[in-house]
Design a protein around this motif. Structure first.
Motif, mmCIF file in Angstrom:
data_model
loop_
_atom_site.group_PDB
_atom_site.id
_atom_site.type_symbol
_atom_site.label_atom_id
_atom_site.label_comp_id
_atom_site.label_asym_id
_atom_site.label_seq_id
_atom_site.Cartn_x
_atom_site.Cartn_y
_atom_site.Cartn_z
ATOM 1 N N ALA A 77 80.560 66.680 55.036
ATOM 2 C CA ALA A 77 81.067 66.388 56.462
ATOM 3 C C ALA A 77 79.839 66.138 57.604
ATOM 4 C CB ALA A 77 81.757 67.498 57.153
ATOM 5 N N ALA A 78 78.743 66.338 57.170
ATOM 6 C CA ALA A 78 77.445 66.025 57.775
ATOM 7 C C ALA A 78 76.782 64.928 57.232
ATOM 8 C CB ALA A 78 76.409 66.970 58.042
ATOM 9 N N GLY A 79 77.480 64.298 56.095
ATOM 10 C CA GLY A 79 76.726 63.188 55.394
ATOM 11 C C GLY A 79 75.739 63.342 54.700
ATOM 12 N N ASP A 80 75.524 64.747 54.159
ATOM 13 C CA ASP A 80 74.180 64.844 53.508
ATOM 14 C C ASP A 80 74.639 65.207 52.027
ATOM 15 O OD1 ASP A 80 72.993 64.826 55.774
ATOM 16 O OD2 ASP A 80 73.239 67.080 56.280
ATOM 17 N N GLY A 81 73.311 65.271 51.008
ATOM 18 C CA GLY A 81 73.764 65.346 49.774
ATOM 19 C C GLY A 81 73.863 64.397 48.793
ATOM 20 N N ASP A 82 73.418 64.792 47.676
ATOM 21 C CA ASP A 82 73.603 63.817 46.581
ATOM 22 C C ASP A 82 75.175 63.945 45.989
ATOM 23 O OD1 ASP A 82 73.663 62.365 44.011
ATOM 24 O OD2 ASP A 82 71.904 63.158 43.343
ATOM 25 N N THR A 83 75.934 62.756 46.394
ATOM 26 C CA THR A 83 77.249 62.795 45.886
ATOM 27 C C THR A 83 77.608 63.040 44.295
ATOM 28 O OG1 THR A 83 77.572 60.446 46.199
ATOM 29 C CG2 THR A 83 78.097 61.682 48.111
ATOM 30 N N THR A 84 76.670 62.635 43.715
ATOM 31 C CA THR A 84 76.568 62.770 42.102
ATOM 32 C C THR A 84 76.596 64.015 41.723
ATOM 33 O OG1 THR A 84 75.851 60.328 41.993
ATOM 34 C CG2 THR A 84 75.934 61.612 40.017
ATOM 35 N N ALA A 85 75.663 64.581 42.277
ATOM 36 C CA ALA A 85 75.178 65.960 41.869
ATOM 37 C C ALA A 85 76.292 66.816 42.453
ATOM 38 C CB ALA A 85 73.954 66.467 42.521
ATOM 39 N N ILE A 86 77.262 66.584 43.697
ATOM 40 C CA ILE A 86 78.099 67.364 44.350
ATOM 41 C C ILE A 86 79.414 67.414 43.649
ATOM 42 C CG2 ILE A 86 79.586 67.504 46.377
ATOM 43 C CD1 ILE A 86 77.121 67.015 48.177
ATOM 44 N N ALA A 124 86.341 66.116 43.622
ATOM 45 C CA ALA A 124 85.498 65.706 42.911
ATOM 46 C C ALA A 124 85.786 64.362 42.204
ATOM 47 C CB ALA A 124 85.243 66.683 41.473
ATOM 48 N N GLU A 125 87.120 63.988 42.098
ATOM 49 C CA GLU A 125 87.476 62.565 41.623
ATOM 50 C C GLU A 125 87.193 61.713 42.774
ATOM 51 O OE1 GLU A 125 91.568 60.243 40.071
ATOM 52 O OE2 GLU A 125 91.668 62.218 41.112
ATOM 53 N N ILE A 126 87.378 61.977 43.965
ATOM 54 C CA ILE A 126 86.926 60.890 45.032
ATOM 55 C C ILE A 126 85.764 60.823 45.085
ATOM 56 C CG2 ILE A 126 86.972 60.935 47.620
ATOM 57 C CD1 ILE A 126 89.378 62.292 48.068
ATOM 58 N N LEU A 127 84.723 61.562 44.626
ATOM 59 C CA LEU A 127 83.225 61.463 44.825
ATOM 60 C C LEU A 127 82.978 60.439 43.609
ATOM 61 C CD1 LEU A 127 81.743 64.591 46.209
ATOM 62 C CD2 LEU A 127 82.254 62.555 47.493
ATOM 63 N N ALA A 128 83.529 60.851 42.409
ATOM 64 C CA ALA A 128 83.367 59.971 41.411
ATOM 65 C C ALA A 128 83.734 58.728 41.447
ATOM 66 C CB ALA A 128 83.743 60.682 40.080
ATOM 67 N N LEU A 129 84.806 58.248 42.053
ATOM 68 C CA LEU A 129 85.322 56.989 42.228
ATOM 69 C C LEU A 129 84.569 56.295 43.531
ATOM 70 C CD1 LEU A 129 89.077 57.637 41.492
ATOM 71 C CD2 LEU A 129 87.474 56.491 40.024
ATOM 72 N N ALA A 130 84.344 56.999 44.478
ATOM 73 C CA ALA A 130 83.639 56.329 45.696
ATOM 74 C C ALA A 130 82.714 57.344 46.228
ATOM 75 C CB ALA A 130 84.777 56.160 46.764
ATOM 76 N N PRO A 131 81.340 57.126 45.557
ATOM 77 C CA PRO A 131 80.434 58.157 46.206
ATOM 78 C C PRO A 131 80.259 58.296 47.693
ATOM 79 C CG PRO A 131 79.709 56.848 44.062
ATOM 80 C CD PRO A 131 81.084 56.432 44.672
#
Length: 231
Positions: A169-178, A206-213
């Motif tokens: 929500a804060a826009g932080d972090g490596d989305t691939t790792a998350i 997890a699927e959302i981030l995998a398809l659209a990081p």
């Protein structure tokens, strides 16, 4: 004196039997028209009705399984949720289908009810769907229902999921790792049916981030829904 713990089969049978004994007026489906389902994305299963779910991941592969879950999600919530509860969580007025075992025994019970419905004392408590929805639709709904997480399935992961949600929500972090961590957590979410794979808000995030990081917002909102439902 110790009390024996009933098997999953005995428990699910008892819950379903108890629900079927409820007064007729509580379980009647009313005049809601069945809604069509688009099952073109699913592989054909032949004309003869099967007695075992053909869309489980171990038989059909993960891609077909996930497609069946998503189609079944839509079909269930349009055609079944009115009586059996949103997300397959029964309010007690109809059988809680989450507890129907994810094996041939449960499949046979399910497909019999799906095709022919259920009548007691001459009164239809559940209509048959064989004439309005095809076999692919039937097994897609079954796949969705059997992948529902059991109650409390996210309890052990609530603290970490809350941290991940807030980070996204804060826009932080490596989305691939998350996404990888969410996939790992999702693999530990147990189903009420005993199916080996659960479809949960965690797996969908997890699927959302995998398809659209970059879609941190969408993943965060899904986790919020899952965490809210867990309390």
């Amino acid at each position: 004196m110790s009390v024996p713990i009933p098997s999953r089969r005995a428990l699910s049978a008892a819950l379903i039997a108890a629900a079927l004994a409820l007064p007729v007026q509580l379980m009647a489906h009313g005049d809601v028209a069945p809604q069509p389902m688009n099952t073109e994305a699913l592989p054909d299963v032949g004309e003869d009705w099967l007695t075992e779910n053909p869309y489980r991941a171990e038989a059909a592969g993960d891609e077909v399984w996930l497609t069946a879950v998503k189609i079944g999600d839509s079909g269930y919530n349009q055609n079944c949720a009115r009586c059996h509860g949103l997300g397959a969580v029964s309010g007690g007025l109809a059988p809680d289908l989450r507890f129907l075992e994810a094996e041939e025994y449960g499949d046979e019970w399910y497909i019999e009810r799906f095709r022919h419905g259920y009548t007691q004392d001459g009164v239809t408590k559940m209509p048959g769907f064989e004439e309005v929805l095809d076999q692919k639709a039937a097994w897609a709904i079954r796949t969705y229902v059997e992948t529902r997480p059991e109650d409390g399935a996210l309890d052990d992961h609530t603290a970490r999921l809350t941290e991940i949600r807030d980070q996204l929500a804060a826009g932080d972090g490596d989305t691939t790792a998350i996404a990888a961590e969410l996939t790992q957590i999702a693999g530990n979410v147990a189903t009420a049916s005993g199916a080996p794979k659960a479809d949960s808000t965690v797996s969908r995030a997890a699927e959302i981030l995998a398809l659209a990081p970059d879609n941190r917002k969408g993943a965060s909102e899904l986790l919020t829904i899952g965490l809210s439902a867990a309390h």
